[in-house]
Design a protein around this motif. Structure first.
Motif, PDB file in Angstrom:
ATOM      1  N   ILE A 125       0.461  -1.074   0.027  1.00 38.60           N
ATOM      2  CA  ILE A 125      -0.062   0.024   0.277  1.00 38.60           C
ATOM      3  C   ILE A 125       0.887   1.170   0.046  1.00 38.60           C
ATOM      4  N   THR A 126       2.293   1.293   0.726  1.00 39.91           N
ATOM      5  CA  THR A 126       2.778   2.380   0.991  1.00 39.91           C
ATOM      6  C   THR A 126       3.549   2.656  -1.021  1.00 39.91           C
ATOM      7  N   ALA A 127       4.217   1.770  -1.855  1.00 42.22           N
ATOM      8  CA  ALA A 127       4.467   1.907  -2.596  1.00 42.22           C
ATOM      9  C   ALA A 127       3.289   1.943  -3.761  1.00 42.22           C
ATOM     10  N   GLU A 128       1.785   1.875  -3.650  1.00 47.84           N
ATOM     11  CA  GLU A 128       0.679   2.080  -4.534  1.00 47.84           C
ATOM     12  C   GLU A 128       0.906   4.044  -3.964  1.00 47.84           C
ATOM     13  N   MET A 129       0.794   3.969  -2.368  1.00 46.11           N
ATOM     14  CA  MET A 129       0.691   5.647  -2.693  1.00 46.11           C
ATOM     15  C   MET A 129       1.654   6.734  -3.038  1.00 46.11           C
ATOM     16  N   VAL A 130       3.189   5.923  -3.085  1.00 50.42           N
ATOM     17  CA  VAL A 130       4.370   6.357  -3.369  1.00 50.42           C
ATOM     18  C   VAL A 130       4.713   6.977  -5.146  1.00 50.42           C
ATOM     19  N   LYS A 131       3.133   6.292  -5.709  1.00 47.85           N
ATOM     20  CA  LYS A 131       3.340   6.409  -7.711  1.00 47.85           C
ATOM     21  C   LYS A 131       1.892   7.605  -7.470  1.00 47.85           C
ATOM     22  N   LEU A 132       0.909   7.506  -7.245  1.00 49.67           N
ATOM     23  CA  LEU A 132      -0.375   8.867  -7.061  1.00 49.67           C
ATOM     24  C   LEU A 132       0.420  10.031  -7.042  1.00 49.67           C
ATOM     25  N   ILE A 133       1.422   9.993  -5.438  1.00 47.90           N
ATOM     26  CA  ILE A 133       1.603  11.315  -5.059  1.00 47.90           C
ATOM     27  C   ILE A 133       2.634  11.643  -5.518  1.00 47.90           C
ATOM     28  N   GLU A 134       3.755  10.988  -6.599  1.00 50.25           N
ATOM     29  CA  GLU A 134       5.054  12.057  -7.203  1.00 50.25           C
ATOM     30  C   GLU A 134       3.788  12.289  -8.619  1.00 50.25           C
ATOM     31  N   ASN A 135       2.848  11.649  -9.537  1.00 48.81           N
ATOM     32  CA  ASN A 135       2.696  12.838 -10.096  1.00 48.81           C
ATOM     33  C   ASN A 135       1.271  13.695  -9.574  1.00 48.81           C
ATOM     34  N   ALA A 136       0.661  13.598  -8.620  1.00 50.41           N
ATOM     35  CA  ALA A 136       0.438  14.395  -8.104  1.00 50.41           C
ATOM     36  C   ALA A 136       1.000  15.817  -7.794  1.00 50.41           C
ATOM     37  N   TYR A 137       2.688  15.606  -6.948  1.00 46.59           N
ATOM     38  CA  TYR A 137       2.843  16.589  -6.698  1.00 46.59           C
ATOM     39  C   TYR A 137       3.170  17.181  -7.387  1.00 46.59           C
ATOM     40  N   ARG A 138       3.820  16.418  -9.044  1.00 44.65           N
ATOM     41  CA  ARG A 138       4.382  17.456  -9.996  1.00 44.65           C
ATOM     42  C   ARG A 138       2.443  18.611 -11.012  1.00 44.65           C
ATOM     43  N   ASP A 139       1.680  17.571 -10.464  1.00 42.84           N
ATOM     44  CA  ASP A 139       0.245  18.205 -10.433  1.00 42.84           C
ATOM     45  C   ASP A 139       0.263  19.278 -10.032  1.00 42.84           C
ATOM     46  N   VAL A 140       0.267  19.117  -8.598  1.00 40.65           N
ATOM     47  CA  VAL A 140      -0.117  20.897  -7.890  1.00 40.65           C
ATOM     48  C   VAL A 140       0.996  21.594  -8.282  1.00 40.65           C
TER      49      VAL A 140
END
Length: 414
Positions: A204-219
């Motif tokens: 679940i942490t690995a799943e979170m890593v993927k999502l927050i990497e791209n959310a960070y760039r989007d922000v």
């Protein structure tokens, strides 16, 4: 469980699966690629890549000619399985996990004790644990009490179109297992071809890593686009202002553009937003800013066309980013389609495609042209993607035309 991997079955031969399969084959493993599209399977077995990417065609041809890579329409027995199928959005912005579910279920007839199953498809939190339920449901012979007789892990991809072949090998990877030993086995498989570090965690942490990497760039992109909107309202060149602000040692503002595209940054934040209502306000606001940017650019182009007294517009670029042929979620594509729907005669210039995508071809008032032909057929020029050839456009070529530079390429050069 098997300690040495000799064969891998890759499900989904798209932008991630195909280069992954070819790279694994180049590393010496026997790779069985799987795709439901027969044209993709036929192309691969002929040694051809079905999309354009630097060095990929050569890598694929070598892997096929060596006998290490072969494609099928159904999963084949192997030591390890990698799922790289799409995870698009539903109409309500929630993730459509039907492809992942179907891919996992398609594995059930060929799974054997000791196999490793890796999910690379971008997924909401908890997906890896949830697909373990499919094994428990359909293959009870692979269940031993609370444990599975197979290993299951999540490993997010993080490669950039245009640099896939290099980044697939060089970038660090994150592997998250349902159990620590699952992550360790996933690490062992990736280390057969990854030169970067492979970091272990839980699924679940690995799943979170993927999502927050791209959310960070989007922000961060949304911040740049918001700066552009404010600057342009006050007659300020936002690219100049950002360039000067970035001279601060702790400031690194991105460049504004016509919006956000590609299958990752424009999509992944929604996986967190829809799953966590009320907890992702900043991500939600960023999505709103970036999703609204194409309409802002359309408004600028319309104003330029009205001032020029012309309906003839040249739109330079259809891809979602410079120097690739990837049109997925492209804001440029959205802008061109909207202009066509509003009755403009659009000359589209995209050096990386040979034909218009269906959504533009059906519009009727969009024609794919060369750069020179587009200039000759237009009175307004809108630069939507900073493809390298567009950097060679001179002030003389733009003489007498209304210009909308949505990416700041010509402004920065001036």
């Amino acid at each position: 469980m098997t300690d040495k991997f000799e064969s891998v079955c890759v499900l989904g031969l798209g932008y991630i699966g195909l280069p992954t399969a070819a790279t694994l084959a180049a590393a010496g493993l026997a790779v069985k690629g799987v795709d439901i599209r027969t044209d993709v399977v036929d192309a691969l077995n002929a040694g051809d890549a079905h999309f354009s990417e630097p060095d990929l065609e050569l890598l694929v041809r070598g892997a096929v000619e060596s006998g290490k890579l072969k494609a099928y329409t159904k999963p084949q027995p192997a030591d390890a399985f990698i799922i790289t199928v799409p995870t698009p959005m539903n109409g309500d912005k929630s993730p459509d996990m039907s492809f992942v579910d179907a891919a996992m279920r398609s594995l059930m007839p060929v799974l054997a004790p000791g196999n490793l199953v890796l999910l690379e498809s971008t997924s909401p939190l908890g997906t890896t644990a949830s697909i373990a339920g499919i094994v428990r449901e359909e293959r009870p012979d692979l269940v031993d009490g609370d444990a599975l007789k197979i290993s299951l892990a999540y490993c997010p991809e993080r490669i950039l179109p245009g640099q896939m072949v290099r980044e697939l090998v060089e970038n660090d990877r994150i592997v998250g297992g349902l159990m620590p030993e699952d992550a360790a086995r996933a690490r062992d498989l990736y280390k057969t071809f990854v030169h970067g570090e492979v970091h272990q965690t839980d699924a679940i942490t690995a799943e979170m890593v993927k999502l927050i990497e791209n959310a960070y760039r989007d922000v961060n992109i949304a911040f740049a686009n918001e700066v552009a909107a404010i600057g342009e309202t006050h007659g300020i060149d936002p690219w100049e202002a950002i360039s000067l602000a970035n001279r601060h040692p702790r400031v690194n503002i991105l460049s504004p553009g016509p919006g956000v595209g590609g299958h990752c940054i424009a999509v992944d934040p929604w996986f967190l937003i829809t799953q966590n209502p009320g907890l992702a306000g900043l991500m939600n606001a960023a999505r709103s800013v970036n999703d609204g940017r194409p309409e802002t650019i359309v408004g600028k182009i319309e104003a330029a066309a009205e001032a020029a007294g012309s309906k003839r517009i040249a739109c330079l670029g259809l891809a979602y980013k410079p120097n690739v042929d990837d049109l997925r979620e492209s804001p440029a594509l959205e802008i061109v389609r909207e202009l066509a729907q509003r009755g403009y005669d659009v000359s589209a210039v995209e050096p990386h495609v040979d034909a218009l995508p269906s959504k533009l071809a059906e519009a009727g008032s969009v024609t794919l042209r060369s750069l020179d032909d587009a200039f000759g057929a237009s009175d307004v020029v809108a630069l939507l993607v900073a493809h390298t050839p567009f950097a060679d456009v001179t002030a003389g070529m733009l003489g007498g035309k209304a210009v909308v530079d949505a990416v700041g390429l010509w402004r920065r050069q001036g």
